[in-house]
Design a protein around this motif. Sequence first.
Motif, PDB file in Angstrom:
ATOM      1  N   GLN A  12      -1.223   9.181   3.702  1.00  0.00           N
ATOM      2  CA  GLN A  12      -2.656   9.463   3.785  1.00  0.00           C
ATOM      3  C   GLN A  12      -2.830  10.973   3.689  1.00  0.00           C
ATOM      4  OE1 GLN A  12      -5.162   7.227   4.197  1.00  0.00           O
ATOM      5  NE2 GLN A  12      -4.068   5.365   4.723  1.00  0.00           N
ATOM      6  N   HIS A  14      -6.215   5.721  -4.764  1.00  0.00           N
ATOM      7  CA  HIS A  14      -5.420   4.680  -4.115  1.00  0.00           C
ATOM      8  C   HIS A  14      -4.254   4.307  -5.017  1.00  0.00           C
ATOM      9  CE1 HIS A  14      -8.131   3.886  -0.753  1.00  0.00           C
ATOM     10  NE2 HIS A  14      -9.134   3.987  -1.596  1.00  0.00           N
ATOM     11  N   ASP A  25     -11.584   8.322  -3.401  1.00  0.00           N
ATOM     12  CA  ASP A  25     -10.190   8.352  -2.985  1.00  0.00           C
ATOM     13  C   ASP A  25      -9.309   7.964  -4.159  1.00  0.00           C
ATOM     14  OD1 ASP A  25     -10.865   8.905  -0.332  1.00  0.00           O
ATOM     15  OD2 ASP A  25     -10.884   6.794   0.254  1.00  0.00           O
ATOM     16  N   HIS A  66       0.865  -1.183   0.000  1.00  0.00           N
ATOM     17  CA  HIS A  66       0.000   0.000   0.000  1.00  0.00           C
ATOM     18  C   HIS A  66       0.903   1.234   0.000  1.00  0.00           C
ATOM     19  CE1 HIS A  66      -3.619   2.211   2.066  1.00  0.00           C
ATOM     20  NE2 HIS A  66      -3.291   2.734   0.885  1.00  0.00           N
ATOM     21  N   SER A 126      -3.115   6.727  -0.057  1.00  0.00           N
ATOM     22  CA  SER A 126      -4.557   6.933  -0.219  1.00  0.00           C
ATOM     23  C   SER A 126      -4.835   8.415  -0.025  1.00  0.00           C
ATOM     24  CB  SER A 126      -5.361   6.115   0.799  1.00  0.00           C
ATOM     25  OG  SER A 126      -5.251   4.731   0.539  1.00  0.00           O
TER      26      SER A 126
END
Length: 402
Positions: free
Chosen positions: A295, A248, A246, A225, A228
């Motif tokens: 984030q 991503h 969002d 990941h 985001s």
Amino acid sequence: MGKAERSRWDGNVRSMAIIAKPDAEITAEDLAFLRDNYTSTGGLLPNAYAGGAFYTPTHVARFIVEALRGLCGGEFPPGSRWLEPSCGSGVFLEHIPESSEVTAEVTALELDPTSARVSALLYPQVNVINCDALTHDRRDYYDFVIGNPPYGVSINVEAAQVPDDYVTLTKKSGKLSGKSESAFIELAIKAAKPGGYIAFVLPKGIGYNGQMAKIRELMRETCWHIASIELPSETFALTGTTIKTDIHILRKITPNARKVYVKYVDVAGAYHRVEQTEESAADTFWYEGQMPVLQAQINDIGYDKDGKLTDKWGDGLTQLDELTEAFENTLMRENTNPITPGLSGLVHAFNVRIPPYEAWRAKNGYMAYWSVLTLGRGEEFNGESSFDFGWQDRIVAEYYAR
């Protein structure tokens, strides 16, 4: 139909007349009109007809490409392979570097024949294929898979036309069914090569909706990941929807990345991670190479719900444009400061302030800082640190060196 919708409708009607011409009769002025005015029918006709398509604002598409450029060290590798599995009229294709710059190989898929024809005319360097994306059979191939796939559309495709199994789709009576956003994410994971990046605009429900549990688990099992970024409801207001979305960014793990099982323990009020040898004793797992997850929350997309520009500084830059800096070289800023652990101790949050902080805050408000979530506090762990931003790249390089 309001003024903005009428303008879009008229633009699409004239665009239909242009693409009906033989190629030899289409002029440079026609192409310019298509680029500026064709937006597909998303938001103008019922969703069942429009296929869940909503055209992406160009600066959102540009941000995604530039964020990926930053993750690649500022320059895309020559010969990079790109896939846009739901290209619409080609807004993402507009920002992918052309062959003359980096010798890129770009493939674009589009179900709607009108949009596919527009993209093919505007971007002749791209291999535009008018097809159902789920029938595309390239696997472990693309360096970058990007786009804004259709949301909330019920997939209904002949199973015999799909080259392999999908965990997000249900097979019954020879048909595959499921939700479009989940199926497109799974397609992206299948199509991306190990170490390749996936960057999609997705509905916010991906992160918590119970119906999306399968795709969340698939992403966790197959990808690192990276980031985001929450977009405001005004992002797609001009297409008639205020759905929250969002951005991503994921990276497909390479097979040599070891899965690490982790348990979190409270030591004097601070959570620390302890590696576990047994999955059953762990709170969660992660893969070697997992760096802190960026984030961010965008509060101002550059215009309000009525389309009025909000560029009070007059420099033409939006918060997304400014955020691109965070993807250059590393995702962490030099003045990152640890704060109280969040999310039940499973991750740890940090305030990230972009210097000069006061000037940034005056311009961008609360987007001046964002949380960076990581699976550890940054201490050396298993010989590496989650703050070692070269770790992931080394794992990918070692895989291909073999």
